[in-house]
Scaffold this motif. Structure first.
Motif: not given
Ligand code: ZN
Ligand code: ZN
Length: 172
Positions: A140-145, A152-156
Motif C-alpha cells: 500500500i502507498c505509505p502516503q495515501c494508503g 498506481e496512485c497519484d502521490c509523488e
Molecule cells: Zn499514494
C-alpha cells in the motif's frame, strides 16, 4: 474432537487410525477456513502414546505488505508423543514450546480421547508467521494508503529522509 476409542487403545501395542474431518479447535489465535482434515494413527506404547499422521487446513492470513486477507493452504506430516493424561485445563497450554522441549501432549477428556490439544499445537507450530497475498504484492502507498495492486496512485513519493525535511524547507 472427542473420539470414543479409549477401550480400543487400552492394551499395550494397541493401535488405531482415525480419519479426521473436524472444525479447527479454538485457541490457535489464527483464523481458519473450513475443517482440519487428514488422518492420525495412535499407538499405545505402554506409558505414552505415539501419534503420527498427516493434517491439512487452510489458514486465513493477512498479507504482510497490503493486509489483504488471503487463504494459505497448510499440509504437513507429524509425529508426536502424547499421553493418556487429562486435558485438565483446555487452553492452559498456550505456550507451544519448541520442538525439543515439548512434554507429551495430554489426550483425554474424561473417558474420551480428545485430539483438540494435539491438533491445536500442531496447527500453531506449522502456521506461517508471515505471508504475502501474492509473490509480487506491491503493498500500500505509505502516503495515501491506496492498495497499489489495484493501480498506481497519484502521490509523488517523497524520497527525502523525514529527518532532513526541515533542512529542505530552509533551502526552498
Ligand atoms: Zn499514494
Ligand atoms: Zn498483499
Amino acid at each position: 474432537m472427542r473420539y470414543d476409542i479409549r477401550d480400543q487403545l487400552s492394551r499395550r501395542d494397541a493401535e488405531i487410525t482415525l480419519e479426521i474431518d473436524a472444525p479447527v479447535p479454538i485457541g490457535t489465535d489464527i483464523e481458519f477456513v473450513g475443517n482440519v482434515t487428514g488422518w492420525i494413527t495412535l499407538h499405545n506404547m505402554g506409558g505414552e502414546v505415539a501419534a503420527w499422521g498427516h493434517f491439512e487446513a487452510t489458514a486465513l492470513m493477512e498479507c504482510g505488505r497490503c493486509l489483504a486477507g488471503h487463504e494459505v493452504p497448510m499440509s504437513f506430516d507429524f509425529s508426536e508423543t502424547c499421553s493418556f493424561a487429562q486435558i485438565d485445563e483446555p487452553l492452559a497450554y498456550t505456550q507451544v514450546a519448541s520442538e525439543d522441549e515439548r512434554a507429551s501432549i495430554p489426550l483425554m477428556d474424561g473417558d474420551a480421547v480428545d485430539l483438540s490439544e494435539l491438533v491445536r499445537q500442531l496447527l500453531v507450530l506449522h502456521a506461517p508467521l508471515r505471508s504475502l497475498c501474492r509473490p509480487d504484492c506491491k503493498g500500500i502507498c505509505p502516503q495515501c494508503g491506496k492498495n497499489l495492486n489495484a493501480g498506481e496512485c497519484d502521490c509523488e513519493i517523497d524520497e527525502v529522509d523525514p529527518r532532513l525535511a526541515p533542512l529542505r524547507e530552509l533551502l526552498q
